[in-house]
Structures are given as C-alpha cells and as structure tokens.
Scaffold this motif. Structure first.
Motif, mmCIF file in Angstrom:
data_model
loop_
_atom_site.group_PDB
_atom_site.id
_atom_site.type_symbol
_atom_site.label_atom_id
_atom_site.label_comp_id
_atom_site.label_asym_id
_atom_site.label_seq_id
_atom_site.Cartn_x
_atom_site.Cartn_y
_atom_site.Cartn_z
ATOM 1 N N LEU A 38 0.863 -1.183 0.000
ATOM 2 C CA LEU A 38 0.000 0.000 0.000
ATOM 3 C C LEU A 38 0.893 1.225 0.000
ATOM 4 O O LEU A 38 1.883 1.295 0.752
ATOM 5 N N VAL A 39 0.567 2.233 -0.848
ATOM 6 C CA VAL A 39 1.389 3.435 -1.004
ATOM 7 C C VAL A 39 0.516 4.670 -0.825
ATOM 8 O O VAL A 39 -0.608 4.739 -1.361
ATOM 9 N N ASP A 40 1.030 5.644 -0.076
ATOM 10 C CA ASP A 40 0.363 6.941 0.043
ATOM 11 C C ASP A 40 0.598 7.708 -1.253
ATOM 12 O O ASP A 40 1.753 7.971 -1.619
ATOM 13 N N PRO A 41 -0.462 8.080 -2.011
ATOM 14 C CA PRO A 41 -0.277 8.730 -3.321
ATOM 15 C C PRO A 41 0.322 10.133 -3.227
ATOM 16 O O PRO A 41 0.823 10.652 -4.221
ATOM 17 N N ASN A 42 0.267 10.757 -2.034
ATOM 18 C CA ASN A 42 0.771 12.130 -1.898
ATOM 19 C C ASN A 42 2.231 12.152 -1.465
ATOM 20 O O ASN A 42 3.043 12.900 -2.008
ATOM 21 N N THR A 43 2.585 11.312 -0.484
ATOM 22 C CA THR A 43 3.950 11.335 0.060
ATOM 23 C C THR A 43 4.835 10.228 -0.501
ATOM 24 O O THR A 43 6.044 10.240 -0.309
ATOM 25 N N LEU A 44 4.237 9.234 -1.187
ATOM 26 C CA LEU A 44 4.916 8.048 -1.696
ATOM 27 C C LEU A 44 5.457 7.156 -0.582
ATOM 28 O O LEU A 44 6.297 6.283 -0.810
ATOM 29 N N ASP A 45 4.957 7.350 0.664
ATOM 30 C CA ASP A 45 5.350 6.489 1.772
ATOM 31 C C ASP A 45 4.768 5.096 1.584
ATOM 32 O O ASP A 45 3.629 4.934 1.111
ATOM 33 N N HIS A 51 -1.196 11.013 -12.550
ATOM 34 C CA HIS A 51 -2.050 10.567 -13.660
ATOM 35 C C HIS A 51 -2.912 9.380 -13.240
ATOM 36 O O HIS A 51 -4.100 9.303 -13.560
ATOM 37 N N ALA A 52 -2.307 8.442 -12.493
ATOM 38 C CA ALA A 52 -3.058 7.278 -12.024
ATOM 39 C C ALA A 52 -4.152 7.674 -11.056
ATOM 40 O O ALA A 52 -5.212 7.045 -10.986
ATOM 41 N N ASN A 53 -3.913 8.743 -10.284
ATOM 42 C CA ASN A 53 -4.919 9.229 -9.334
ATOM 43 C C ASN A 53 -6.178 9.671 -10.063
ATOM 44 O O ASN A 53 -7.304 9.429 -9.616
ATOM 45 N N LYS A 54 -5.976 10.293 -11.223
ATOM 46 C CA LYS A 54 -7.120 10.728 -12.018
ATOM 47 C C LYS A 54 -7.833 9.544 -12.652
ATOM 48 O O LYS A 54 -9.059 9.549 -12.802
ATOM 49 N N GLN A 55 -7.065 8.525 -13.029
ATOM 50 C CA GLN A 55 -7.641 7.356 -13.691
ATOM 51 C C GLN A 55 -8.086 6.280 -12.701
ATOM 52 O O GLN A 55 -8.583 5.235 -13.110
ATOM 53 N N ASN A 83 0.339 -3.501 -11.025
ATOM 54 C CA ASN A 83 -1.061 -3.137 -11.248
ATOM 55 C C ASN A 83 -1.573 -2.475 -9.973
ATOM 56 O O ASN A 83 -1.578 -3.096 -8.900
ATOM 57 N N SER A 84 -1.940 -1.205 -10.073
ATOM 58 C CA SER A 84 -2.352 -0.433 -8.901
ATOM 59 C C SER A 84 -3.789 0.047 -9.048
ATOM 60 O O SER A 84 -4.222 0.423 -10.153
ATOM 61 N N THR A 85 -4.516 0.040 -7.931
ATOM 62 C CA THR A 85 -5.888 0.545 -7.872
ATOM 63 C C THR A 85 -5.988 1.553 -6.729
ATOM 64 O O THR A 85 -5.484 1.298 -5.623
ATOM 65 N N LEU A 86 -6.586 2.707 -6.978
ATOM 66 C CA LEU A 86 -6.757 3.726 -5.949
ATOM 67 C C LEU A 86 -7.936 3.335 -5.060
ATOM 68 O O LEU A 86 -9.062 3.165 -5.535
ATOM 69 N N ILE A 87 -7.663 3.162 -3.765
ATOM 70 C CA ILE A 87 -8.696 2.810 -2.783
ATOM 71 C C ILE A 87 -8.985 4.045 -1.937
ATOM 72 O O ILE A 87 -8.062 4.696 -1.429
ATOM 73 N N LEU A 109 -11.093 5.241 1.436
ATOM 74 C CA LEU A 109 -11.849 4.897 2.640
ATOM 75 C C LEU A 109 -12.071 6.174 3.443
ATOM 76 O O LEU A 109 -11.146 6.698 4.081
ATOM 77 N N LYS A 110 -13.280 6.679 3.365
ATOM 78 C CA LYS A 110 -13.630 7.949 4.025
ATOM 79 C C LYS A 110 -12.683 9.048 3.555
ATOM 80 O O LYS A 110 -12.685 9.414 2.396
ATOM 81 N N THR A 111 -11.833 9.549 4.460
ATOM 82 C CA THR A 111 -10.914 10.641 4.084
ATOM 83 C C THR A 111 -9.534 10.135 3.686
ATOM 84 O O THR A 111 -8.656 10.923 3.356
ATOM 85 N N LYS A 112 -9.331 8.807 3.737
ATOM 86 C CA LYS A 112 -8.018 8.235 3.459
ATOM 87 C C LYS A 112 -7.969 7.640 2.062
ATOM 88 O O LYS A 112 -8.877 6.923 1.648
ATOM 89 N N LYS A 113 -6.883 7.937 1.324
ATOM 90 C CA LYS A 113 -6.655 7.358 0.004
ATOM 91 C C LYS A 113 -5.310 6.622 0.013
ATOM 92 O O LYS A 113 -4.354 7.076 0.633
#
Length: 764
Positions: A320-327, A368-372, A394-398, A400-404
């Motif tokens: 699992l990866v944080d899309p903003n910080t890449l953590d 780009h993946a965040n938009k798609q 293969n990545s999917t944006l999940i 959950l409430k305020t968390k992505k």
C-alpha cells in the motif's frame, strides 16, 4: 438501517468487481499481445530466412548476368555457346539448392538452358506466345530490373517461381544502354519454404502467403489456408525483387481469449469484494450493535483481522502506497520475501527507494493514475541485495472515508524480459558466427536511407569454396571456415562498423563517415588479416572475393549502393574462384597425406602393380599414366570420412559402412574441382564396383565397369591383404593370390585375374 448497510455493501462489492474486471481486461490484453509477439518473432525469423534464401539464389542470376556482360565486353560479336553456359552452370549451380534451372532469353525466345540434357526441350520456345510468360517478359523490360513471378506453371512441367532480370549493356561509342535480353531462374517453392521453417513449425502455427507476382495484399493467396487472413493473423511483409508477399500465421488452435491468470484474478478479486462488502456491512449495521457496543467492536475486529490475514498471507506481492507522500504504508509477507526488507524497514521507506525512477517521475505517474483511479506499469525495482528485477505493477486507488492509498500487486517479469531480449538477439544475429543477420542489415540500410548525413561505404565479401569444403571435409569444417571468416572481419573493422552475414557465404560491412582512401585501406587490412589467419591456422584456408562501393550523398540509395558493391565483388569472384579451389584442394591433399594409407607406401606399390598389369593387357602409355594417377588418388574421398571409421579395428556397423561407401562420390567431386584430376573423376567414382554387379555406388557389372577400375580393384585388393591394416595383420602372398582367384567372376574380372597371377608368378 439494514437497507442502507446492504446498499453500501453492494456498491463496495460492485466497485471492487469493476476494478477486477478492468484489471482482468488489462491482463487478458497483455497476454494476447505476448502471444502475438511470440508468433511475430517466429514470422520474423521465417521472413529473414525466406528473404535470405531468395537473395542467396539470386546471386547465381547476378553471376549469369556478369558472365554475359563479360563476354560482350570482350567481344560484342561473340555468340555465347551452350557449352560455355554448361561450363558456367557446372561451376556455380551446384552451390545453390532449390534452383531447378536457369535460362538465357533473346528476342523473346529461350536460347540457352542449364542443365541442358534435362531441359533442352525448352530451347527455342517463344515466350511471347504464352500469355502467362509474356506478361512476365513485359514486366521485366518495363522495370529494367529483377521480377519474381509466380508461382506459375513451368514449361518443363510442375509449379515453381520464376526470377527474371533484364540485361542491358552499353556498346563502345554509345552513351545509352541497349537491351540484350533476359536471364531467368526457375526456383523450387517447396525448398524455399522448407528452409524458412514453414513446414518445420506447421504443427504449432497455421501459415498462409498471399501476394502472387509480388502484389502484396492485393495478390491472391497461393500457399496455405486462405482462411488464415480472416482470423486476425499476425502478418509480415516478405520482400521480393518487384514487390512483396504477405506471410501470415495464427496458432493452430486459434487465439486463446483468456490468460492463464484470468481465473485467479477473478477468484482473488471476488474474495476481496465479498470480504470488503461484508466489512462495510458490519461497519454500518449488524445485529450485534443492537446487543452491545462491545460485541459490535469484537465482530469488527474479527472481520478486520480476516482481511489483514488475507492481505498478509497471500502469495501475490502486495503493498500500500500513500499517493501524496509516496510512503510505504504496508506490505505483505510475499513482498518482504521478494524485496528482502522487513516490515519495519519498509514502513520507513518511500516508493523511490526501490523504484529506479526518480521521485519526480514517480510523482507524475501517480498523479495521472490518481485521475484514472489506477493503472498498469512495467518498472525496474532494486532488491535489498542490489539485484535489479523487471516487475509489472497493477495499482488501484482505494478511498476509505478521508483516506486514500494505492493498492498495488506486483509480478516479477524478469524471465519474460530476458526471453524477449533473447528473441530479439536471435532475430537480429546469425547463430553460427554471432554477426548481425540479414534482418538487422536491412534495418540499418533503411535507417541510413532516411537519416543519411555523411559518406557511407559498403564492402561485400563472398566466401570462396564453401560448397567444396562442405562436400569434402564435412559441414563442421565449413562452419569453422565461416566462424574464422567472421573472426577476421571482427578483427579488421571498427566497433562502429556494422558487420553482417546476409547469406550462406556472403558478408557485408557498412562503414559510415568514410572516404574512398580509408575504405581501400580497410580492404587491404582485410586481405592482410586473411593472409595472417591462413599462415597461423593449419586448417582450410579462408579466401574472400571482395567488392566495395562508396556514396557521398543521398542521390544514390543504399539498395543501389549495395548492388554496385555486389557487382564489383562478382567481377573479382569470376577471376579468383579457380585459385580458391586450388588452395582448398591443396589442404585436402595435405590431410590425405597425413593418413596411414598414404604414408605406408600404399600408393607407390599400387602404381607399380597397375602399370605391370596395364602393360600386360596392352594399354597405351597415356592410359597407363592416368591409371597411375588413379592408383595414387583413388582413395582421395576418404579425407571426408571420419578417422574413427577409417582406423577402427573392429568390424564396421551398417551405419559406418554406409558412411565409408560415400568416399567414392566425395572423391569424384574433389577430382572434378581439380583440373589435374578431372580425367580420372569417373574412375574414382566407379573403382569399388564388382564384376558381378554387387559393388557400389552404382551397382554396374562386367565390361560396363571401366577397364582401369577393374585393373585397380585387383591390385588394390592384393596390396591391402599383403600389408598390415588397423583391423588385421598382413597375410602371405600365396594366400592373397588364392583369395583373388576365389573372387574371380564375382568381385574381379576373370581375364584380368589370370593376367595378374601370371605377372605375380614371374615376379616371384
């Protein structure tokens, strides 16, 4: 509340299933692309062999044109005779399998043909009166070049391909070339397609070819199942002189719709969807909420634990990866094993710590993946031990409430990438010499044509005598000769020069940024390299016919430049072919001299015995001289037989005996290539024939066997029996004479046996 919980659970399941559907669709598309890429790789290999087969055989047509132009240059009034054509054909046609015959055409009529005895019925045929042939004649004249026609019905019967080239020459005192006639080859379609591997791989792929007469996709299907072209085939264009064919293929069982991972994706995805739906439903509403908050919390904890266990224990690599910080937020055990980091270390890392892309590049991709809402990529990842692996992510944006976060599944595709690189290497390299193959050479020609910015030189080299070496010393020696040639070329040219093997015995060097003086120096360096190789190696000498051409601007295309260099090479080859054969034959003679049946005096004793017997039956001095030559060289063909068979002490097996009997035919071919031995070539072929017809290789009997062969047979048998051999000791002369008498009328000529016995009694 139940309705709301059920609705949200349904939406969660539907969302995940839709993501699984998209992922499965991508996987399916990639699998189909991989299968098509494998089919394309096979077609590329067949395309290269097919075009190489065409080009190698068209060398004979070039040689035939050079033969005609040479005669015209020497004496324009000279009429080429059939004997001259026969001599040319005997020298060059055996080097090209798959060529049925060649003809010369003047005033629309066939004037010469080779082989003459087999096809002499076509001499004088007016091709303009045959509609199918007349059309080809006109195309050749209009094109002023080479035309590949067919498959067509051949005049001599059967179906084949016709290659015709117009012959133009410029008489002295004139500035414009005039039309002389045409040179034509009849090619075996089956031989070309067999060499290209179309029959070899027919159990895996269903092939078809269209484009009769070089018309490409507008031509009709002339080989294979025409239904292939309507089943979404993989298609490559095969160049012929006046256009191209389209070679198409599909797997024998048709295209598979689903990849091997299709079922697993849906099983895992369905399981995730159900678990997530259940989790959502339990978070919104459950019966335990009505009982107690504590029970509800316990159920929720249990459900989360199940999800955690599923994520942690799954064999697929997941993180699992944080899309903003890449953590890195979390990884499963499979990811820890693959990358070599513990969970604690992973949670201190960012995505760019093992992804070889920079932080900025990764950030742009994930934006780009965040938009798609997801995506599919191929990266290079570095493991903890420093190894670099190719991976498919293969990545999917999940949400959950305020968390992505991005939920990513990773596949190790390093082996697939290696296989693709290996396939590319095989496609663009010659497997024997490791030089570039014809396919790569032609790609370079096209690249230079479109982006030329300086002078370009081409050196065309043809290996002399390869067919003779293959026929006498075997294909292993021929292969070593090709490898030695490749090593010489690598040594003599720059790393930036493109060195390619474009035919069975033809090599080409492309030199960019070159001058005429430097290319002449390079040719001299190559000749010195050949000389040093031949001085250092005791094996078969390397001999190359060399021609070059240089262009300083785009006015001359690479194809035209290649043709000019090729013609220059052929002029040299016509002048040096006999010299090359003589050098190879000298090597054969040296090898023969090293065998025990020469050094033990066998040849000298035979010469004396056959001379005495020949004088007794009244042969002329010239015949006796040739007979002595036969006594010395009748076993020359054994140089092409394995020494393990020649020196074997035990009896030969049936397979070894068959191999040993080939020495008569090998010896004849060697003798035909040596001017000094041509007169005894037929005797060498027949020297193992028996009086009663049970000999080999022809099985002729009695006086159909040349007298010289019958004389040699008796003398050879006597000498073999009365001298030690690897498989037995010598016998007494009286026993040998008795054995020869016993074989009189079966193995030996009775009259000659009687004469021989009289001579041996006199000697005693």
């Amino acid at each position: 509340m139940k309705l709301k919980a059920s609705l949200l659970a349904f939406l969660t399941i539907a969302t995940i299933l839709f993501s699984v559907y998209v992922f499965a669709k991508i996987e399916q598309q990639q699998y189909q692309e991989k299968v098509r890429a494998e089919v394309l790789g096979q077609l590329r290999a067949s395309q290269a062999r097919l075009e190489g087969g065409f080009n190698s055989r068209l060398l004979l047509e070039k040689g035939l044109i050079a033969f005609v132009l040479t005669h015209l240059a020497i004496d324009p009034q000279h009429r080429i005779t059939q004997d001259e054509v026969n001599q040319f054909g005997a020298e060059f046609l055996p080097q090209r399998s798959g060529i049925k015959n060649f003809t010369l055409i003047q005033n629309n009529k066939i004037t010469h043909v080779y082989p003459f005895d087999e096809y002499k019925m076509v001499i004088g045929t007016d091709l303009s009166r045959i509609p199918e042939q007349s059309e080809v004649l006109q195309k050749v004249i209009e094109k002023r070049g080479t035309v590949i026609a067919g498959p067509v019905n051949l005049l001599e019967g059967g179906v084949g391909l016709i290659s015709r080239t117009a012959i133009y020459w410029t008489p002295k005192g004139r500035t414009e070339a005039v039309y002389w006639g045409q040179a034509s080859l009849a090619l075996s379609q089956d031989t070309l397609f067999s060499e290209a591997g179309l029959y070899e791989h027919s159990d895996m792929l269903n092939f078809a070819i269209r484009g009769r007469d070089g018309l490409g996709k507008d031509g009709e299907v002339f080989w294979g199942d025409e239904r292939v072209f309507v089943t979404n085939p993989v298609i490559v264009n095969v160049k012929v002189a006046n256009g191209f064919w389209q070679l198409a293929a599909v797997p024998m069982g048709g295209w598979e719709q689903n990849s091997p991972a299709f079922l697993w994706i849906w099983l895992i995805g369905g399981f995730l969807a159900l678990c997530s739906g259940a989790l959502v439903w339990f978070l919104i509403y459950s019966k335990e909420v009505q009982i107690s908050l504590r029970c509800s919390q316990e159920d929720l904890i249990e459900s989360e634990e199940q999800f955690r266990q599923m994520f942690t224990k799954h064999e697929a690599i997941m993180y699992l990866v944080d899309p903003n910080t890449l953590d890195i937020l979390d990884v499963n055990e499979a990811a820890q094993r693959f990358y070599g980091y513990s969970l604690e270390i992973f949670k201190t890392m960012k995505l760019n710590n093992f992804n070889l892309l920079s932080m900025i590049e990764i950030k742009d991709i994930l934006d780009h993946a965040n938009k798609q809402k997801g995506g599919h990529w191929e990266y290079k990842h570095r493991l903890a031990n420093g190894d670099i692996r190719d991976v498919e992510v293969n990545s999917t944006l999940i949400e959950l409430k305020t968390k992505k976060f991005f939920f990513s599944i990773v596949h190790d595709i390093s082996e697939r990438k290696k296989a693709e690189e290996q396939l590319r290497y095989i496609t663009f390299h010659d497997s024997l010499t490791e030089l570039y193959a014809r396919s790569y050479f032609e790609e370079e020609m096209r690249r230079i044509d479109t982006r030329r910015d300086g002078a370009v030189g081409l050196i065309v080299c043809d290996l002399d005598g390869l067919k003779l070496v293959n026929d006498t010393l075997g294909h292993a020696s021929g292969d070593q000769m090709l490898i030695n040639t490749a090593n010489i070329l690598k040594y003599c040219f720059r790393d930036s020069d493109v060195i390619a093997r474009v035919g069975g015995d033809e090599f080409v060097v492309i030199m960019e940024g070159i001058t005429k003086e430097r290319i002449e120096v390079a040719c001299e360096r190559l000749k010195n390299g050949i000389r040093m190789n031949n001085e250092a190696n005791q094996g078969v000498p390397v001999s190359l016919s060399i021609g070059f051409a240089i262009s300083t601007g785009p006015s001359l295309s690479m194809k035209e430049l290649f043709k000019e260099a090729d013609n220059n090479m052929y002029r040299e080859k016509l002048n040096r072919s006999q010299k090359a054969r003589s050098a190879i034959l000298q090597t054969v003679m040296n090898l023969l001299a090293a065998r025990d049946f020469i050094i033990d005096g066998h040849g000298e004793r035979l010469q004396e015995m056959v001379s005495n017997l020949a004088k007794a039956v009244g042969l002329s001095k010239r015949k006796i001289s040739d007979l002595q030559l036969l006594a010395q060289f009748h076993d020359i063909g054994k140089v092409g037989i394995s020494e393990s068979i020649l020196m074997k002490e035990e009896a030969l097996t049936p397979e070894e005996l068959m191999e040993m009997r080939r020495h008569c035919e090998i010896g004849q071919r060697i003798a035909l290539s040596a001017p000094d031995l041509t007169s005894i070539a037929d005797w060498i072929l027949k020297h193992q024939e028996w009086w009663d017809g049970t000999g080999y290789p022809l099985g002729i009997a009695g006086e159909d066997i040349p007298l010289e062969c019958r004389i040699l047979a008796i003398a050879d048998a006597y000498d073999v029996m009365t001298n030690d051999r690897p498989y037995r000791k010598a016998m007494e002369p009286e026993m040998a004479i008795a054995e020869i008498k016993r074989c009189s009328g079966t193995q030996f000529d009775p009259m000659l046996v009687e004469k021989f016995c009289e001579i041996m009694r006199t000697v005693e």
